[in-house]
Design a protein around this motif. Structure first.
Motif, mmCIF file in Angstrom:
data_model
loop_
_atom_site.group_PDB
_atom_site.id
_atom_site.type_symbol
_atom_site.label_atom_id
_atom_site.label_comp_id
_atom_site.label_asym_id
_atom_site.label_seq_id
_atom_site.Cartn_x
_atom_site.Cartn_y
_atom_site.Cartn_z
ATOM 1 N N ASP A 84 0.824 -1.211 0.000
ATOM 2 C CA ASP A 84 0.000 0.000 0.000
ATOM 3 C C ASP A 84 0.857 1.261 0.000
ATOM 4 N N VAL A 85 1.897 1.266 0.821
ATOM 5 C CA VAL A 85 2.779 2.438 0.892
ATOM 6 C C VAL A 85 3.544 2.609 -0.421
ATOM 7 N N ALA A 86 4.043 1.503 -0.970
ATOM 8 C CA ALA A 86 4.770 1.577 -2.238
ATOM 9 C C ALA A 86 3.861 2.078 -3.355
ATOM 10 N N ASP A 87 2.635 1.613 -3.371
ATOM 11 C CA ASP A 87 1.666 2.055 -4.380
ATOM 12 C C ASP A 87 1.511 3.578 -4.312
ATOM 13 N N VAL B 200 2.445 -4.338 -6.512
ATOM 14 C CA VAL B 200 1.616 -3.140 -6.692
ATOM 15 C C VAL B 200 0.736 -3.290 -7.929
ATOM 16 N N ILE B 201 1.314 -3.770 -9.032
ATOM 17 C CA ILE B 201 0.540 -3.936 -10.258
ATOM 18 C C ILE B 201 -0.568 -4.961 -10.051
ATOM 19 N N VAL B 202 -0.247 -6.083 -9.399
ATOM 20 C CA VAL B 202 -1.268 -7.104 -9.116
ATOM 21 C C VAL B 202 -2.403 -6.506 -8.297
ATOM 22 N N GLN B 203 -2.045 -5.709 -7.304
ATOM 23 C CA GLN B 203 -3.073 -5.086 -6.471
ATOM 24 C C GLN B 203 -3.912 -4.103 -7.268
ATOM 25 N N ARG B 204 -3.266 -3.305 -8.113
ATOM 26 C CA ARG B 204 -4.024 -2.344 -8.921
ATOM 27 C C ARG B 204 -4.967 -3.048 -9.886
ATOM 28 N N VAL B 205 -4.529 -4.150 -10.462
ATOM 29 C CA VAL B 205 -5.392 -4.918 -11.364
ATOM 30 C C VAL B 205 -6.607 -5.428 -10.597
ATOM 31 N N THR C 249 -7.905 -4.221 -7.794
ATOM 32 C CA THR C 249 -8.742 -3.093 -7.382
ATOM 33 C C THR C 249 -9.550 -2.564 -8.558
ATOM 34 N N THR C 250 -8.903 -2.452 -9.710
ATOM 35 C CA THR C 250 -9.604 -1.978 -10.907
ATOM 36 C C THR C 250 -10.696 -2.951 -11.312
ATOM 37 N N GLY C 251 -10.391 -4.241 -11.285
ATOM 38 C CA GLY C 251 -11.399 -5.245 -11.619
ATOM 39 C C GLY C 251 -12.598 -5.180 -10.698
ATOM 40 N N ALA C 252 -12.352 -4.965 -9.414
ATOM 41 C CA ALA C 252 -13.451 -4.855 -8.446
ATOM 42 C C ALA C 252 -14.289 -3.610 -8.714
ATOM 43 N N MET C 253 -13.626 -2.503 -9.071
ATOM 44 C CA MET C 253 -14.352 -1.278 -9.386
ATOM 45 C C MET C 253 -15.241 -1.457 -10.602
ATOM 46 N N LEU C 254 -14.716 -2.096 -11.637
ATOM 47 C CA LEU C 254 -15.498 -2.332 -12.846
ATOM 48 C C LEU C 254 -16.683 -3.244 -12.546
ATOM 49 N N LYS C 255 -16.476 -4.232 -11.709
ATOM 50 C CA LYS C 255 -17.571 -5.130 -11.317
ATOM 51 C C LYS C 255 -18.656 -4.365 -10.572
ATOM 52 N N THR C 256 -18.246 -3.451 -9.702
ATOM 53 C CA THR C 256 -19.214 -2.626 -8.972
ATOM 54 C C THR C 256 -20.019 -1.770 -9.931
ATOM 55 N N TRP C 257 -19.348 -1.168 -10.912
ATOM 56 C CA TRP C 257 -20.075 -0.373 -11.907
ATOM 57 C C TRP C 257 -21.085 -1.228 -12.661
ATOM 58 N N GLU C 258 -20.711 -2.459 -12.969
ATOM 59 C CA GLU C 258 -21.632 -3.375 -13.659
ATOM 60 C C GLU C 258 -22.879 -3.601 -12.810
ATOM 61 N N LEU D 142 -3.498 -2.719 -17.171
ATOM 62 C CA LEU D 142 -4.537 -1.920 -16.530
ATOM 63 C C LEU D 142 -5.362 -1.174 -17.581
ATOM 64 N N PHE D 143 -4.680 -0.627 -18.587
ATOM 65 C CA PHE D 143 -5.407 0.015 -19.677
ATOM 66 C C PHE D 143 -6.247 -1.007 -20.432
ATOM 67 N N THR D 144 -5.708 -2.201 -20.598
ATOM 68 C CA THR D 144 -6.448 -3.244 -21.309
ATOM 69 C C THR D 144 -7.730 -3.603 -20.574
ATOM 70 N N LEU D 145 -7.672 -3.629 -19.242
ATOM 71 C CA LEU D 145 -8.890 -3.888 -18.466
ATOM 72 C C LEU D 145 -9.969 -2.864 -18.799
ATOM 73 N N PHE D 146 -9.594 -1.582 -18.769
ATOM 74 C CA PHE D 146 -10.553 -0.526 -19.099
ATOM 75 C C PHE D 146 -11.013 -0.636 -20.554
ATOM 76 N N ARG D 147 -10.079 -0.886 -21.454
ATOM 77 C CA ARG D 147 -10.410 -0.972 -22.880
ATOM 78 C C ARG D 147 -11.425 -2.078 -23.137
ATOM 79 N N ASP D 148 -11.165 -3.260 -22.612
ATOM 80 C CA ASP D 148 -12.064 -4.390 -22.842
ATOM 81 C C ASP D 148 -13.425 -4.153 -22.196
#
Length: 199
Positions: free
Chosen positions: A12-15, A56-61, A63-72, A124-130
């Motif tokens: 979290d701190v490194a992120d 950090v990248i794994v965590q961001r992926v 977190t982003t996936g969870a956010m997109l799921k929430t929007w769905e 991460l961009f690919t997640l948003f793109r798809d």
């Protein structure tokens, strides 16, 4: 604090530090200092800064996936889901004006460094793109869904870059309003969008 909690705190701190100062400018010592660990205890969890970056990248992926799921789950229509993506520029405007887009800044820095993790970060961009392409497909844009998704990603990144340069909140709000109008023009369903921007 257990080992797993300490490891999570390091990530979290490194992120945060990678976002605020950049990956290259952030040292092991910076992270250890903010976590409150000695170097020896720190190395128990991570041997290299690249290991931390990967975490950090794994965590961001995730977190982003969870956010997109929430929007769905929270939005009834694909158009409203797309609007959720557009509105993150306003929801995160303070951090964007100060540090830029967290995805864009990391991807740009790793690309310049030709870092081995640059492709993982670009995921991460690919997640948003798809995800955006699926929403446009849901609006009947089967043939050009990916092109529309890339266009919206491009616009959001451009807004984030200029917002960081000029620190102009009204610019962000004007551009978001323009993206809302563009979305309504592209998608007949979007004409009934609740276009009021978040506070």
């Amino acid at each position: 604090m257990g080992a797993s909690e300490t490891r999570q705190q390091i990530v979290d701190v490194a992120d945060r530090l990678f976002y605020e100062h950049g990956f290259e400018a952030t040292s092991f010592a910076d992270i250890a200092r903010d976590v409150g660990l000695s170097r020896g205890n720190f190395y128990y969890h991570f041997k290299t800064k690249d290991e931390i970056l990967n975490a950090v990248i794994v965590q961001r992926v995730a977190t982003t996936g969870a956010m997109l799921k929430t929007w769905e789950q929270d939005a009834v229509s694909p158009a409203d889901r797309i609007l959720s993506f557009v509105h993150i520029l306003i929801a995160n405007r303070t951090k964007i004006m100060t540090y830029g887009c967290p995805v864009g800044t990391l991807c740009n820095e790793l690309a310049k460094l030709d870092h081995v993790a640059k492709d993982e970060a670009a995921g991460l961009f690919t997640l948003f793109r798809d995800w955006l392409a699926r929403q446009f497909t849901g609006l009947g844009h089967d043939a050009d869904a990916d092109a529309l998704a890339l266009h919206l990603l491009m616009r959001s990144q451009g807004v984030a870059a200029l917002a960081t340069a000029f620190r102009d909140e009204q610019f962000i709000r004007r551009e978001v309003a323009d993206m809302e109008a563009w979305l309504r023009a592209q998608c007949p369903e979007a004409s009934s969008l609740h276009s009021r921007q978040p506070a």
